[in-house]
Design a protein around this motif. Structure first.
Motif, PDB file in Angstrom:
ATOM      1  N   ALA A 133      38.995  45.014 -31.371  1.00 12.11           N
ATOM      2  CA  ALA A 133      40.203  45.424 -30.638  1.00 12.11           C
ATOM      3  C   ALA A 133      40.155  46.921 -30.328  1.00 12.11           C
ATOM      4  CB  ALA A 133      41.447  45.091 -31.454  1.00 12.11           C
ATOM      5  N   ASP A 134      40.847  47.314 -29.279  1.00 18.65           N
ATOM      6  CA  ASP A 134      40.903  48.723 -28.868  1.00 18.65           C
ATOM      7  C   ASP A 134      42.322  49.256 -29.076  1.00 18.65           C
ATOM      8  OD1 ASP A 134      40.703  51.223 -27.771  1.00 18.65           O
ATOM      9  OD2 ASP A 134      39.867  50.567 -25.853  1.00 18.65           O
ATOM     10  N   LEU A 135      42.480  50.071 -30.131  1.00 21.37           N
ATOM     11  CA  LEU A 135      43.772  50.676 -30.435  1.00 21.37           C
ATOM     12  C   LEU A 135      43.727  52.183 -30.223  1.00 21.37           C
ATOM     13  CD1 LEU A 135      43.224  48.316 -32.951  1.00 21.37           C
ATOM     14  CD2 LEU A 135      45.676  48.725 -33.087  1.00 21.37           C
ATOM     15  N   SER A 136      42.852  52.634 -29.355  1.00 22.12           N
ATOM     16  CA  SER A 136      42.715  54.065 -29.117  1.00 22.12           C
ATOM     17  C   SER A 136      44.024  54.653 -28.606  1.00 22.12           C
ATOM     18  CB  SER A 136      41.588  54.339 -28.123  1.00 22.12           C
ATOM     19  OG  SER A 136      41.764  53.626 -26.925  1.00 22.12           O
ATOM     20  N   GLY A 137      44.380  55.797 -29.169  1.00 23.46           N
ATOM     21  CA  GLY A 137      45.597  56.486 -28.763  1.00 23.46           C
ATOM     22  C   GLY A 137      46.885  55.837 -29.224  1.00 23.46           C
ATOM     23  N   ALA A 138      46.811  54.808 -30.037  1.00 19.08           N
ATOM     24  CA  ALA A 138      48.020  54.106 -30.487  1.00 19.08           C
ATOM     25  C   ALA A 138      48.697  54.850 -31.628  1.00 19.08           C
ATOM     26  CB  ALA A 138      47.668  52.685 -30.931  1.00 19.08           C
ATOM     27  N   SER A 148      41.271  42.818 -40.792  1.00 19.60           N
ATOM     28  CA  SER A 148      39.887  43.005 -40.371  1.00 19.60           C
ATOM     29  C   SER A 148      39.855  43.715 -39.026  1.00 19.60           C
ATOM     30  CB  SER A 148      39.176  41.650 -40.273  1.00 19.60           C
ATOM     31  OG  SER A 148      37.825  41.826 -39.878  1.00 19.60           O
ATOM     32  N   LEU A 149      39.179  44.880 -39.003  1.00 12.08           N
ATOM     33  CA  LEU A 149      39.038  45.653 -37.772  1.00 12.08           C
ATOM     34  C   LEU A 149      37.562  45.966 -37.522  1.00 12.08           C
ATOM     35  CD1 LEU A 149      41.956  46.696 -39.167  1.00 12.08           C
ATOM     36  CD2 LEU A 149      41.982  48.066 -37.095  1.00 12.08           C
ATOM     37  N   VAL A 150      36.704  45.016 -37.788  1.00 12.09           N
ATOM     38  CA  VAL A 150      35.271  45.211 -37.626  1.00 12.09           C
ATOM     39  C   VAL A 150      34.941  45.528 -36.169  1.00 12.09           C
ATOM     40  CG1 VAL A 150      33.007  44.120 -37.791  1.00 12.09           C
ATOM     41  CG2 VAL A 150      34.729  43.679 -39.549  1.00 12.09           C
ATOM     42  N   GLY A 151      34.270  46.662 -35.960  1.00 15.24           N
ATOM     43  CA  GLY A 151      33.880  47.042 -34.607  1.00 15.24           C
ATOM     44  C   GLY A 151      35.027  47.427 -33.702  1.00 15.24           C
ATOM     45  N   ALA A 152      36.204  47.631 -34.249  1.00 14.34           N
ATOM     46  CA  ALA A 152      37.375  48.007 -33.447  1.00 14.34           C
ATOM     47  C   ALA A 152      37.376  49.514 -33.189  1.00 14.34           C
ATOM     48  CB  ALA A 152      38.654  47.586 -34.159  1.00 14.34           C
ATOM     49  N   SER A 153      38.346  49.971 -32.413  1.00 13.12           N
ATOM     50  CA  SER A 153      38.473  51.402 -32.131  1.00 13.12           C
ATOM     51  C   SER A 153      39.897  51.875 -32.384  1.00 13.12           C
ATOM     52  CB  SER A 153      38.106  51.716 -30.675  1.00 13.12           C
ATOM     53  OG  SER A 153      38.345  53.092 -30.384  1.00 13.12           O
ATOM     54  N   ILE A 154      40.002  52.961 -33.148  1.00 16.82           N
ATOM     55  CA  ILE A 154      41.277  53.658 -33.314  1.00 16.82           C
ATOM     56  C   ILE A 154      41.084  55.122 -32.913  1.00 16.82           C
ATOM     57  CG2 ILE A 154      42.214  52.130 -35.097  1.00 16.82           C
ATOM     58  CD1 ILE A 154      41.357  54.277 -37.169  1.00 16.82           C
ATOM     59  N   LEU A 183      33.995  50.763 -37.537  1.00 17.76           N
ATOM     60  CA  LEU A 183      35.192  51.186 -36.806  1.00 17.76           C
ATOM     61  C   LEU A 183      34.953  52.530 -36.123  1.00 17.76           C
ATOM     62  CD1 LEU A 183      38.355  50.720 -36.395  1.00 17.76           C
ATOM     63  CD2 LEU A 183      38.637  52.197 -38.387  1.00 17.76           C
ATOM     64  N   ASN A 184      35.416  52.671 -34.895  1.00 18.97           N
ATOM     65  CA  ASN A 184      35.390  53.955 -34.202  1.00 18.97           C
ATOM     66  C   ASN A 184      36.700  54.667 -34.494  1.00 18.97           C
ATOM     67  OD1 ASN A 184      35.318  56.150 -32.507  1.00 18.97           O
ATOM     68  ND2 ASN A 184      35.345  54.972 -30.600  1.00 18.97           N
ATOM     69  N   ALA A 185      36.633  55.671 -35.367  1.00 18.91           N
ATOM     70  CA  ALA A 185      37.829  56.420 -35.745  1.00 18.91           C
ATOM     71  C   ALA A 185      37.695  57.889 -35.341  1.00 18.91           C
ATOM     72  CB  ALA A 185      38.075  56.299 -37.250  1.00 18.91           C
ATOM     73  N   ARG A 186      36.962  58.143 -34.295  1.00 24.30           N
ATOM     74  CA  ARG A 186      36.752  59.519 -33.836  1.00 24.30           C
ATOM     75  C   ARG A 186      38.085  60.161 -33.449  1.00 24.30           C
ATOM     76  NH1 ARG A 186      31.317  60.684 -32.241  1.00 24.30           N
ATOM     77  NH2 ARG A 186      32.109  62.321 -30.863  1.00 24.30           N
ATOM     78  N   GLY A 187      38.370  61.310 -34.037  1.00 25.78           N
ATOM     79  CA  GLY A 187      39.579  62.058 -33.705  1.00 25.78           C
ATOM     80  C   GLY A 187      40.866  61.435 -34.198  1.00 25.78           C
ATOM     81  N   ALA A 188      40.788  60.402 -35.020  1.00 21.91           N
ATOM     82  CA  ALA A 188      42.003  59.728 -35.494  1.00 21.91           C
ATOM     83  C   ALA A 188      42.712  60.541 -36.575  1.00 21.91           C
ATOM     84  CB  ALA A 188      41.658  58.346 -36.041  1.00 21.91           C
TER      85      ALA A 188
END
Length: 264
Positions: A133-138, A148-154, A183-188
Motif C-alpha cells: 500500500a502507498d501511504l506516503s504523506g498520510a 502487515s505493511l510488507v513493501g508498503a510506503s509511508i 517498508l519505505n519510510a524515507r522522511g517519515a
C-alpha cells in the motif's frame, strides 16, 4: 431512531476512549452487528460515489460497511469518519486524501491500496493488511498492532505525536508486533511511535525521525538509517544487525539502552 442513538453513543464512546491514548476497544463488543455487518451494498456505495463532487465528497460517516468487497473502487477524498470497515476488502482501492479518522478497519484488506495524503487519526487497524500500500504523506495516528505493511510506503508520512496538541492523550501510531519488512519510510515522522517487537528488516529509514520512538525488541536487520534521527529512541533488546549508513545516522549516541542492543 435506534440506529441514530446507537451511532451517537458509539461516537461518544470513541471520543471518551480517545482520551485514554487510543484504547478504543475497551468496553466495545467487537462481535456485535454494529461492528461486523453492513448497511449498504457495494452497488449503493458506488451510487454515492457517482454523485460525489470535489465540493461535496462522498460521505460515509458512521456507516456500517464491515465485510463488504470494495476492492478497486476510487474512494479518493471520501469521508469515513467513525465508519466500521472491519474485515472489509479494499485491495487496490484508491483512498487518496480520504478521511478515516476514528474509523474501524480491524483485519481490513488494503493490499496494494493507495492512501496518499489520507487522514487516519485514532483509527483502529489492528491486524490490517497493507502490503504494497502507498501511504506516503498520510497522517497516521492509528493503532496498527499486528498489521502487515510488507513493501508498503509511508514516505514523508506523519505517524509521530504532535506534542503541541495532546489534549486527548498521546496520539501517535502504534505498530507493535507489525510486519514492516522492506517498508519505505524515507522522511517519515516516527517520533514517539510504538514499534516494539516490530519486524523492520530492510526498511529504508533515510531521513526519518525516530525521536523517542519505542523500538524495544524490534528487528532492525539490514535497515538503512542514513540521516535518521535516533535522539531518545529506546533500543532495549532491539536487533541491529548489518545496518546501512549507521555512521551517518543522527544522534545515535543519544539513543537509550544502546548497551542492551543485539549486535552481531
Amino acid at each position: 431512531m435506534n440506529r441514530m442513538i446507537g451511532t451517537a453513543a458509539l461516537g461518544l464512546g470513541l471520543m471518551a476512549m480517545t482520551a485514554t491514548a487510543q484504547d478504543m476497544m475497551r468496553d466495545i463488543d467487537l462481535s456485535s452487528p454494529d461492528m461486523v455487518s453492513a448497511e449498504m451494498t457495494r452497488g449503493e456505495v458506488e451510487a454515492v460515489l457517482a454523485l460525489a463532487t470535489a465540493a461535496a465528497p462522498a460521505d460515509f460517516t458512521g456507516k456500517r460497511l464491515s465485510g463488504l468487497d470494495l476492492s478497486g473502487l476510487d474512494l479518493s477524498g471520501a469521508i469515513f469518519r467513525a465508519a466500521r470497515l472491519n474485515k472489509t476488502k479494499l485491495a487496490g482501492a484508491r483512498l487518496d486524501h480520504a478521511v478515516l479518522d476514528q474509523a474501524w478497519l480491524l483485519e481490513a484488506d488494503l493490499t496494494g491500496a493507495s492512501l496518499k495524503g489520507a487522514n487516519l487519526f485514532a483509527a483502529q487497524m489492528a491486524r490490517a493488511r497493507l502490503d504494497g500500500a502507498d501511504l506516503s504523506g498520510a497522517r497516521i495516528a492509528a493503532d496498527l498492532t499486528g498489521a502487515s505493511l510488507v513493501g508498503a510506503s509511508i514516505a514523508d508520512a506523519r505517524l509521530g505525536a504532535d506534542m503541541r496538541n495532546q489534549s486527548m492523550g498521546l496520539m501517535r501510531a502504534v505498530l507493535k508486533s507489525a510486519n514492516l519488512e522492506r517498508l519505505n519510510a524515507r522522511g517519515a515522522d516516527l517520533s514517539r511511535v510504538d514499534l516494539e517487537f516490530a519486524i523492520l528488516k530492510g526498511v529504508d529509514l533515510t531521513g526519518a525521525s525516530l525521536k523517542n520512538a519505542q523500538l524495544g525488541a524490534a528487528d532492525l536487520t539490514g535497515v538503512t538509517v542514513i540521516d535518521a534521527d535516533f535522539d531518545g529512541a529506546d533500543l532495549a533488546s532491539a536487533k541491529l544487525i548489518a545496518p546501512i549508513g549507521l555512521d551517518r545516522a543522527r544522534n545515535f549516541d543519544k539513543a537509550r539502552n544502546r548497551d542492551r542492543m543485539i549486535r552481531e
